[in-house]
Design a protein around this motif. Sequence first.
Motif, PDB file in Angstrom:
ATOM      1  N   GLN A   4      71.031  43.341  10.495  1.00 37.72           N
ATOM      2  CA  GLN A   4      70.863  44.782  10.322  1.00 37.72           C
ATOM      3  C   GLN A   4      71.585  45.448  11.470  1.00 37.72           C
ATOM      4  O   GLN A   4      71.376  45.113  12.643  1.00 37.72           O
ATOM      5  CB  GLN A   4      69.390  45.181  10.304  1.00 37.72           C
ATOM      6  CG  GLN A   4      69.205  46.690  10.078  1.00 37.72           C
ATOM      7  CD  GLN A   4      67.761  47.071   9.830  1.00 37.72           C
ATOM      8  OE1 GLN A   4      66.917  46.225   9.560  1.00 37.72           O
ATOM      9  NE2 GLN A   4      67.465  48.360   9.911  1.00 37.72           N
ATOM     10  N   ASP A   5      72.422  46.392  11.146  1.00 35.89           N
ATOM     11  CA  ASP A   5      73.328  46.970  12.140  1.00 35.89           C
ATOM     12  C   ASP A   5      72.636  48.024  12.988  1.00 35.89           C
ATOM     13  O   ASP A   5      71.595  48.585  12.628  1.00 35.89           O
ATOM     14  CB  ASP A   5      74.530  47.597  11.436  1.00 35.89           C
ATOM     15  CG  ASP A   5      75.760  47.651  12.320  1.00 35.89           C
ATOM     16  OD1 ASP A   5      75.670  47.248  13.491  1.00 35.89           O
ATOM     17  OD2 ASP A   5      76.814  48.096  11.837  1.00 35.89           O
ATOM     18  N   ALA A   6      73.231  48.284  14.129  1.00 34.82           N
ATOM     19  CA  ALA A   6      72.872  49.422  14.966  1.00 34.82           C
ATOM     20  C   ALA A   6      74.180  50.009  15.481  1.00 34.82           C
ATOM     21  O   ALA A   6      75.115  49.264  15.780  1.00 34.82           O
ATOM     22  CB  ALA A   6      71.986  48.992  16.128  1.00 34.82           C
ATOM     23  N   ASP A   7      74.264  51.314  15.532  1.00 40.07           N
ATOM     24  CA  ASP A   7      75.463  51.968  16.044  1.00 40.07           C
ATOM     25  C   ASP A   7      75.466  51.906  17.565  1.00 40.07           C
ATOM     26  O   ASP A   7      74.721  52.617  18.229  1.00 40.07           O
ATOM     27  CB  ASP A   7      75.516  53.438  15.594  1.00 40.07           C
ATOM     28  CG  ASP A   7      76.244  53.605  14.279  1.00 40.07           C
ATOM     29  OD1 ASP A   7      76.754  52.599  13.750  1.00 40.07           O
ATOM     30  OD2 ASP A   7      76.297  54.734  13.768  1.00 40.07           O
ATOM     31  N   SER A   8      76.282  51.015  18.110  1.00 40.13           N
ATOM     32  CA  SER A   8      76.483  50.970  19.556  1.00 40.13           C
ATOM     33  C   SER A   8      77.644  51.896  19.863  1.00 40.13           C
ATOM     34  O   SER A   8      78.799  51.554  19.614  1.00 40.13           O
ATOM     35  CB  SER A   8      76.783  49.541  20.014  1.00 40.13           C
ATOM     36  OG  SER A   8      75.682  48.706  19.783  1.00 40.13           O
ATOM     37  N   MET A   9      77.330  53.068  20.381  1.00 35.78           N
ATOM     38  CA  MET A   9      78.364  54.085  20.550  1.00 35.78           C
ATOM     39  C   MET A   9      78.226  54.762  21.906  1.00 35.78           C
ATOM     40  O   MET A   9      77.233  54.605  22.615  1.00 35.78           O
ATOM     41  CB  MET A   9      78.284  55.112  19.429  1.00 35.78           C
ATOM     42  CG  MET A   9      76.956  55.818  19.319  1.00 35.78           C
ATOM     43  SD  MET A   9      76.916  56.910  17.862  1.00 35.78           S
ATOM     44  CE  MET A   9      75.240  57.501  17.937  1.00 35.78           C
ATOM     45  N   VAL A  10      79.258  55.502  22.247  1.00 29.51           N
ATOM     46  CA  VAL A  10      79.239  56.306  23.468  1.00 29.51           C
ATOM     47  C   VAL A  10      79.626  57.728  23.118  1.00 29.51           C
ATOM     48  O   VAL A  10      80.446  57.968  22.232  1.00 29.51           O
ATOM     49  CB  VAL A  10      80.203  55.745  24.539  1.00 29.51           C
ATOM     50  CG1 VAL A  10      79.605  54.526  25.214  1.00 29.51           C
ATOM     51  CG2 VAL A  10      81.557  55.404  23.947  1.00 29.51           C
ATOM     52  N   ARG A  11      79.007  58.681  23.811  1.00 28.52           N
ATOM     53  CA  ARG A  11      79.289  60.089  23.553  1.00 28.52           C
ATOM     54  C   ARG A  11      79.253  60.828  24.881  1.00 28.52           C
ATOM     55  O   ARG A  11      78.353  60.622  25.704  1.00 28.52           O
ATOM     56  CB  ARG A  11      78.274  60.668  22.578  1.00 28.52           C
ATOM     57  CG  ARG A  11      78.648  62.033  22.033  1.00 28.52           C
ATOM     58  CD  ARG A  11      77.903  62.352  20.735  1.00 28.52           C
ATOM     59  NE  ARG A  11      76.464  62.324  20.884  1.00 28.52           N
ATOM     60  CZ  ARG A  11      75.650  61.695  20.042  1.00 28.52           C
ATOM     61  NH1 ARG A  11      76.115  61.039  19.006  1.00 28.52           N
ATOM     62  NH2 ARG A  11      74.346  61.726  20.242  1.00 28.52           N
ATOM     63  N   LYS A  12      80.230  61.693  25.086  1.00 29.22           N
ATOM     64  CA  LYS A  12      80.322  62.430  26.339  1.00 29.22           C
ATOM     65  C   LYS A  12      79.100  63.338  26.519  1.00 29.22           C
ATOM     66  O   LYS A  12      78.606  63.947  25.555  1.00 29.22           O
ATOM     67  CB  LYS A  12      81.588  63.289  26.361  1.00 29.22           C
ATOM     68  CG  LYS A  12      82.905  62.506  26.230  1.00 29.22           C
ATOM     69  CD  LYS A  12      83.150  61.585  27.403  1.00 29.22           C
ATOM     70  CE  LYS A  12      84.534  60.932  27.287  1.00 29.22           C
ATOM     71  NZ  LYS A  12      84.748  59.904  28.321  1.00 29.22           N
ATOM     72  N   PRO A  13      78.599  63.469  27.748  1.00 29.25           N
ATOM     73  CA  PRO A  13      77.420  64.303  27.988  1.00 29.25           C
ATOM     74  C   PRO A  13      77.666  65.785  27.748  1.00 29.25           C
ATOM     75  O   PRO A  13      76.703  66.559  27.665  1.00 29.25           O
ATOM     76  CB  PRO A  13      77.094  64.023  29.456  1.00 29.25           C
ATOM     77  CG  PRO A  13      78.341  63.472  30.054  1.00 29.25           C
ATOM     78  CD  PRO A  13      79.057  62.751  28.961  1.00 29.25           C
ATOM     79  N   CYS A  14      78.924  66.181  27.590  1.00 28.72           N
ATOM     80  CA  CYS A  14      79.223  67.594  27.315  1.00 28.72           C
ATOM     81  C   CYS A  14      78.956  67.957  25.852  1.00 28.72           C
ATOM     82  O   CYS A  14      78.981  69.139  25.493  1.00 28.72           O
ATOM     83  CB  CYS A  14      80.675  67.912  27.672  1.00 28.72           C
ATOM     84  SG  CYS A  14      81.889  66.928  26.756  1.00 28.72           S
TER      85      CYS A  14
END
Length: 580
Positions: free
Chosen positions: A535-545
């Motif tokens: 079962q997948d999980a979105d391992s992602m990064v997003r800028k704090p802005c």
Amino acid sequence: MRSKSVLSISLLLLMLLLAACGGGSSSTQSGGKASDDQQILTIPIGGRTELQSFDPALVTEQASIRAVNLVFTGLVQLNNKLEVVDQLAESHSVSADGLTWTFKLRPNLKFSDGTPLTSKDVAYSIDRALKPELKSAVSTVYLGLIKDSQKRFDGKIPTLIGHSILTPDDQTVVLQAEKKAAYFLQTLTYQTSFVVQRSMIEKYGDNFAEHLSEGIGGAGPFKVSKYVRGKQIEFVPNPNYYGKKPQLKKVVLVFYQKEDTAYRAYQSNQLHWALNVPSQQIEQAKKLPNNQFLNIPQLTVGYYTMNYLVKPFDNLKVRQAFDLAIDKDSIANSVYKGAVIPTNHIVPANMPGYNENLTGPQGVKTTKGDPALAKKLFEEGLKESNMTRADFPQITLTFASRGSADIRNEASAVQQMWSQVLGVNIKLDDVDYNKLLTERNRTVNNPDGMQMWQLTWGADYPDPQNWLTLLFGKGSPKNAMNYGQNNSPMAQEQQENQKLMEQADANQNEEQRMQQYHQAEQALVNDVVWIPVYQDADSMVRKPCVTGIVDNAQSFIPPEDWANIYITNAKPCADVSAYQ
């Protein structure tokens, strides 16, 4: 009482949710909203240089759906809690027999160029999605509950308008259902029922994507301002959108041929968001300041599957052997570094209808496989098929890495497990993702189609029907495994299970309905219609802005949520000068 394996999945999901820091909340170091020239959000489309399609009637994969969702909307859609809500519709009702659905539209709806949107446009769009000339692979899947939709798709009737799609006035749409179904509204949340501008189709035909930058197309929160094939698609707010207007001045979807390249672009501040962090980079991503790393459990399952019309996969024991030869724990931990959850399930955890007591084939409860049992079953299956290892056919596993080292490593690991446990050498064929989807569709009822392939399936809506009947039911265009449509000794039993799924679809008693789905899923797993791996999980990064995004288990942003999303002065942020 929960079994140990179920408890482990629950704990893992909880840990992943706790790791999803900051989703949907503003940064405490925001420094306020950034200036208008910074209100540009850049999102990658990794692993391809083009959309599968920009036509709501045709899309089947996440990147294309993400683009469609910016421009087009439907009568009803899912909100960020995955609940069905009215969208173009202001209200809806259903008759006592469950067969007539009436939708009242919001007043004064318009397309992005200011043209009025009426019930006739809704009727046209749904009917168009089913027209045989379009050859949609999904229209009968998601619109199949509308009366005589299959006849329309087969060209046996010229239109459903005035037949099972009615427009008594400009503000009212009436849909006549083929049968009573508890999930009718959920199917309408899929993009096939989204409304397209008829004048656009009449002027440019079905290949209209090149012309969306003229400001035409849909009624969603954005419209296309620029489409550079193979490079990027730029969207700006739709001035005629019926909801609260977006705060962003532009959204840019940027193409990257290799999935892993998008993360490097994020690291160099070319993107606000990278959706798939390579597993070898996860530890580094976790150390990024201001909670940039997010791990959001998804209603998505990665699986392998086989064509029942191809020897030796017409044999149950051979299929079970291929399943039990895989150590799914090793895949989750060694390849994906614990970012996914090993599973034997088709219906994922956190979904209605999740079966805590489900086992793998032959009653195996662990997700580590069972090599000894796999070898035994394989020998028995070969004997039943009048085969030996010496004359075992060359089998090709078709998959699409999309430039992702993780997917390549997963396929290689599974290939090695089959070699070590079963003594067979499986050939790997890494193809373009859109080609894989085409080949999958071509394999339905086709003994000359693909032999074996790897894909993921993500929920279109949170109902077990979307995981069971829709994929494996009688006549499903997604049933490329050819479950129930083969000449194997198991075919009759499979067909009985298809009938059970149909009974569950119509059952208005929710407890009984879920029990029927549990029974059907266990039968599917025993039959190895899929080899679910994780079962997948979105391992992602997003800028704090970036602030205002509410992450959910289907990784999408509903139309109304765009009004809450904007860029702050928090650092680090992406450099958007190329798009100003």
